[in-house]
Design a protein around this motif. Sequence first.
Motif, short mmCIF file in Angstrom:
data_model
loop_
_atom_site.label_atom_id
_atom_site.label_comp_id
_atom_site.label_asym_id
_atom_site.label_seq_id
_atom_site.Cartn_x
_atom_site.Cartn_y
_atom_site.Cartn_z
N UNK A 158 0.85 -1.18 0.00
CA UNK A 158 0.00 0.00 0.00
C UNK A 158 0.89 1.24 0.00
N UNK A 159 0.44 2.31 -0.64
CA UNK A 159 1.18 3.56 -0.64
C UNK A 159 1.19 4.13 0.78
N UNK A 160 2.37 4.52 1.26
CA UNK A 160 2.54 4.79 2.69
C UNK A 160 3.24 6.12 2.93
N UNK A 161 3.14 6.58 4.16
CA UNK A 161 3.85 7.76 4.61
C UNK A 161 4.25 7.60 6.06
N UNK A 162 5.15 8.50 6.52
CA UNK A 162 5.66 8.46 7.88
C UNK A 162 5.36 9.77 8.60
N UNK A 163 4.97 9.63 9.86
CA UNK A 163 4.95 10.73 10.83
C UNK A 163 5.55 10.16 12.11
N UNK A 164 5.98 11.04 13.03
CA UNK A 164 6.56 10.57 14.28
C UNK A 164 5.90 11.30 15.44
N UNK A 165 5.23 10.58 16.29
CA UNK A 165 4.71 11.05 17.57
C UNK A 165 4.04 12.42 17.48
N UNK A 166 4.64 13.48 18.04
CA UNK A 166 3.98 14.78 18.12
C UNK A 166 3.60 15.37 16.77
N UNK A 167 4.17 14.88 15.69
CA UNK A 167 3.76 15.34 14.36
C UNK A 167 2.26 15.15 14.15
#
Length: 283
Positions: free
Chosen positions: A155-164
């Motif tokens: 699946x097409x994906x993205x990243x964020x981290x915690x407080x983002x």
Amino acid sequence: MTDVVVAASLSDVDMRVALISEVFFDDPDAAHLTHALHRARDGGADLAVLPELPLNEWAPYSKVSREEDAESIDGPRQQRMSEAAAASGVALVGGAIVREEETGTRYNTAFVYDRVGVRLASYRKVHLPEEEGYWETSHYEPGDAAPQLIDSLPLRAGLQICSDVNRPQGFQLLAAQGAEVVFAPRATPPGSYDRWRIILRANAVMSGTYVISVNRPRPEHGASIGGPSIAISPSGEVIAETHDTVTIVDLSRNVVEQAGVAYPGYLARFPGLYSDAWSHLAE
């Protein structure tokens, strides 16, 4: 170590994801990490998601930064994650504090490795807290680039981290690029989990993507850390909420597509309008 829990399966599964709610900073040869990934593989997982900075002790419990908490690109923690992914045949979302060689600047960085250990993508955490137990601006700088689509997974994906996740711009940008799932490793306190649950569900509905957020499992050095890991569908439905070490959920492109034609998924995004407004504010 608890047993693998498999969430209710779909008839049209496009990606099976393992939430691994454990940290591995006392695992110098990655044996425990590799074992966890083998358990994920045995449950049919294509990819596993680890918590925020999974091979580090939680350094931001203190305002004092240490040289050994950071590493250069392709440093030892990254090598261990790559090797564990290759040994298990499971793609992996992990992270490390990465130090730029030329400037010495440090960033809280998430990585995606494929099932043979090749790094596919990285993302630097942008929004950094600075409070008791979470003195993060004392350890690394805000990221300097927007999240980018990862189109080399099922699946097409993205990243964020915690407080983002508490600033929705990253989710909006990823949704506009066509993301179908957003992975958001985190380290958050149990006392504020209800608030995190709200914003994570809201981001899923707003972006029309699955949201997978894996938490560090326990307090460290007096910092209050813990609370469930969570998987959320594009409709905002919680499909898994767990303290278990390994939990596996099934994701379907069909579910994402249905969310895209239902309200609010079909609403236009008007990127030009908002980019102009942000540009004026930046000036």
